[in-house]
Scaffold this motif. Structure first.
Motif, PDB file in Angstrom:
ATOM      1  N   ALA A  40      -3.470  19.161   6.859  1.00 14.55           N
ATOM      2  CA  ALA A  40      -3.354  18.629   8.321  1.00 14.55           C
ATOM      3  C   ALA A  40      -3.410  17.367   8.250  1.00 14.55           C
ATOM      4  N   PRO A  41      -2.654  16.711   9.211  1.00 12.69           N
ATOM      5  CA  PRO A  41      -2.696  15.098   9.522  1.00 12.69           C
ATOM      6  C   PRO A  41      -3.912  14.596   9.970  1.00 12.69           C
ATOM      7  N   ILE A  42      -4.332  13.479   9.155  1.00 12.70           N
ATOM      8  CA  ILE A  42      -5.681  13.065   9.788  1.00 12.70           C
ATOM      9  C   ILE A  42      -5.633  11.592   9.350  1.00 12.70           C
ATOM     10  N   VAL A  43      -6.442  10.693   9.877  1.00  8.32           N
ATOM     11  CA  VAL A  43      -6.686   9.355   9.529  1.00  8.32           C
ATOM     12  C   VAL A  43      -8.264   9.265   9.249  1.00  8.32           C
ATOM     13  N   THR A  44      -8.672   8.652   8.185  1.00  8.61           N
ATOM     14  CA  THR A  44     -10.007   8.651   7.860  1.00  8.61           C
ATOM     15  C   THR A  44     -10.509   7.393   7.159  1.00  8.61           C
ATOM     16  N   VAL A  45     -11.705   6.868   7.225  1.00  9.18           N
ATOM     17  CA  VAL A  45     -12.185   5.735   6.754  1.00  9.18           C
ATOM     18  C   VAL A  45     -12.509   6.263   5.460  1.00  9.18           C
ATOM     19  N   LEU A  46     -12.357   5.048   4.302  1.00 11.40           N
ATOM     20  CA  LEU A  46     -12.742   5.453   2.916  1.00 11.40           C
ATOM     21  C   LEU A  46     -14.198   4.568   2.554  1.00 11.40           C
ATOM     22  N   ALA A  47     -14.691   5.087   1.656  1.00 15.44           N
ATOM     23  CA  ALA A  47     -15.984   4.358   1.028  1.00 15.44           C
ATOM     24  C   ALA A  47     -15.424   3.699  -0.143  1.00 15.44           C
ATOM     25  N   VAL A  48     -16.340   2.962  -0.550  1.00 17.72           N
ATOM     26  CA  VAL A  48     -15.876   2.327  -2.163  1.00 17.72           C
ATOM     27  C   VAL A  48     -16.209   3.631  -2.964  1.00 17.72           C
ATOM     28  N   GLY A  49     -15.233   3.782  -3.904  1.00 16.87           N
ATOM     29  CA  GLY A  49     -15.175   4.640  -4.947  1.00 16.87           C
ATOM     30  C   GLY A  49     -13.925   4.925  -5.540  1.00 16.87           C
ATOM     31  N   SER A  50     -13.645   6.245  -6.067  1.00 15.68           N
ATOM     32  CA  SER A  50     -12.540   6.406  -6.841  1.00 15.68           C
ATOM     33  C   SER A  50     -11.676   7.250  -6.240  1.00 15.68           C
ATOM     34  N   VAL A  51     -10.196   6.957  -6.508  1.00 17.17           N
ATOM     35  CA  VAL A  51      -9.015   8.104  -6.085  1.00 17.17           C
ATOM     36  C   VAL A  51      -8.841   8.667  -7.278  1.00 17.17           C
ATOM     37  N   CYS A  52      -8.622  10.074  -7.228  1.00 20.49           N
ATOM     38  CA  CYS A  52      -8.629  10.770  -8.573  1.00 20.49           C
ATOM     39  C   CYS A  52      -7.092  11.848  -8.073  1.00 20.49           C
ATOM     40  N   ALA A  53      -5.963  11.480  -8.893  1.00 19.00           N
ATOM     41  CA  ALA A  53      -4.909  12.368  -8.448  1.00 19.00           C
ATOM     42  C   ALA A  53      -4.570  13.223  -9.669  1.00 19.00           C
ATOM     43  N   ARG A  54      -4.060  14.533  -9.294  1.00 19.62           N
ATOM     44  CA  ARG A  54      -3.468  15.408 -10.382  1.00 19.62           C
ATOM     45  C   ARG A  54      -2.106  15.354 -10.343  1.00 19.62           C
ATOM     46  N   GLN A  55      -1.273  14.697 -11.584  1.00 22.03           N
ATOM     47  CA  GLN A  55      -0.144  14.527 -11.660  1.00 22.03           C
ATOM     48  C   GLN A  55       0.556  15.281 -12.937  1.00 22.03           C
ATOM     49  N   GLY A  56       1.258  16.525 -12.633  1.00 18.79           N
ATOM     50  CA  GLY A  56       1.771  17.252 -13.907  1.00 18.79           C
ATOM     51  C   GLY A  56       0.451  17.788 -14.684  1.00 18.79           C
ATOM     52  N   GLY A  57       0.139  17.226 -15.940  1.00 18.60           N
ATOM     53  CA  GLY A  57      -0.903  18.017 -16.625  1.00 18.60           C
ATOM     54  C   GLY A  57      -1.903  16.935 -16.778  1.00 18.60           C
ATOM     55  N   GLY A  58      -1.798  15.635 -16.180  1.00 15.04           N
ATOM     56  CA  GLY A  58      -2.880  14.689 -16.250  1.00 15.04           C
ATOM     57  C   GLY A  58      -3.474  14.140 -14.990  1.00 15.04           C
ATOM     58  N   THR A  59      -4.270  13.384 -15.153  1.00  9.40           N
ATOM     59  CA  THR A  59      -4.876  12.685 -13.921  1.00  9.40           C
ATOM     60  C   THR A  59      -4.758  11.113 -14.015  1.00  9.40           C
ATOM     61  N   VAL A  60      -4.759  10.669 -12.849  1.00 10.61           N
ATOM     62  CA  VAL A  60      -4.347   9.330 -12.505  1.00 10.61           C
ATOM     63  C   VAL A  60      -5.569   8.831 -11.581  1.00 10.61           C
ATOM     64  N   LYS A  61      -6.409   7.660 -11.999  1.00  5.68           N
ATOM     65  CA  LYS A  61      -7.619   7.335 -11.216  1.00  5.68           C
ATOM     66  C   LYS A  61      -7.577   5.745 -11.064  1.00  5.68           C
ATOM     67  N   PHE A  62      -8.014   5.500  -9.702  1.00  5.18           N
ATOM     68  CA  PHE A  62      -7.924   4.277  -9.097  1.00  5.18           C
ATOM     69  C   PHE A  62      -9.286   3.971  -8.678  1.00  5.18           C
ATOM     70  N   SER A  63      -9.959   2.749  -8.587  1.00  8.81           N
ATOM     71  CA  SER A  63     -10.983   2.285  -8.124  1.00  8.81           C
ATOM     72  C   SER A  63     -10.817   1.340  -6.839  1.00  8.81           C
ATOM     73  N   LEU A  64     -11.291   1.865  -5.931  1.00  5.42           N
ATOM     74  CA  LEU A  64     -11.046   1.372  -4.384  1.00  5.42           C
ATOM     75  C   LEU A  64     -12.369   0.624  -3.811  1.00  5.42           C
ATOM     76  N   THR A  65     -11.997  -0.598  -3.134  1.00  2.00           N
ATOM     77  CA  THR A  65     -13.299  -1.121  -2.411  1.00  2.00           C
ATOM     78  C   THR A  65     -13.500  -0.656  -1.000  1.00  2.00           C
ATOM     79  N   GLY A  66     -12.949   0.617  -0.710  1.00  2.00           N
ATOM     80  CA  GLY A  66     -13.027   1.080   0.549  1.00  2.00           C
ATOM     81  C   GLY A  66     -11.613   0.837   1.109  1.00  2.00           C
ATOM     82  N   GLY A  67     -11.690   1.136   2.469  1.00  7.24           N
ATOM     83  CA  GLY A  67     -10.168   1.127   3.445  1.00  7.24           C
ATOM     84  C   GLY A  67     -10.223   2.334   4.357  1.00  7.24           C
ATOM     85  N   PHE A  68      -8.849   2.711   4.288  1.00  6.25           N
ATOM     86  CA  PHE A  68      -8.373   3.580   5.291  1.00  6.25           C
ATOM     87  C   PHE A  68      -7.388   4.685   4.638  1.00  6.25           C
ATOM     88  N   ALA A  69      -7.213   5.929   4.901  1.00  8.39           N
ATOM     89  CA  ALA A  69      -6.315   6.802   4.317  1.00  8.39           C
ATOM     90  C   ALA A  69      -5.534   7.676   5.689  1.00  8.39           C
TER      91      ALA A  69
END
Length: 85
Positions: free
Chosen positions: A38-67
């Motif tokens: 469902a469509p939303i806009v949200t505030v993000l905290a400092v932390g990590s983004v984890c994405a599953r892609q195929g058989g693996g995982t991609v991770k990013f560290s964020l300083t907060g922001g918006f999604a």
């Protein structure tokens, strides 16, 4: 079925690829996103983004922001985003 994940920092496009799922650091806890979310806009905290892609995982560290989440795309706007594999 996939969703497009775009992670945009102030100085660069850190990531722009299709992924199977995304886990975000929301200000009230982790937020899981699958295709057709469902469509939303949200505030993000400092932390990590984890994405599953195929058989693996991609991770990013964020300083907060918006999604901004739509049925086929997750766009993250952050001050800084660094790959954390």
């Amino acid at each position: 079925m996939t969703t497009r994940l775009q992670i945009v920092a102030l100085d660069k496009m850190a990531f722009d690829e299709d992924v199977d799922s995304v886990s975000l650091p929301g200000i009230d806890g982790r937020l899981g996103v699958l295709p057709r979310h469902a469509p939303i806009v949200t505030v993000l905290a400092v932390g990590s983004v984890c994405a599953r892609q195929g058989g693996g995982t991609v991770k990013f560290s964020l300083t907060g922001g918006f999604a901004q989440i739509s049925s086929d795309k997750v766009t993250i706007l952050a001050d800084a985003a660094e790959r954390a594999d």
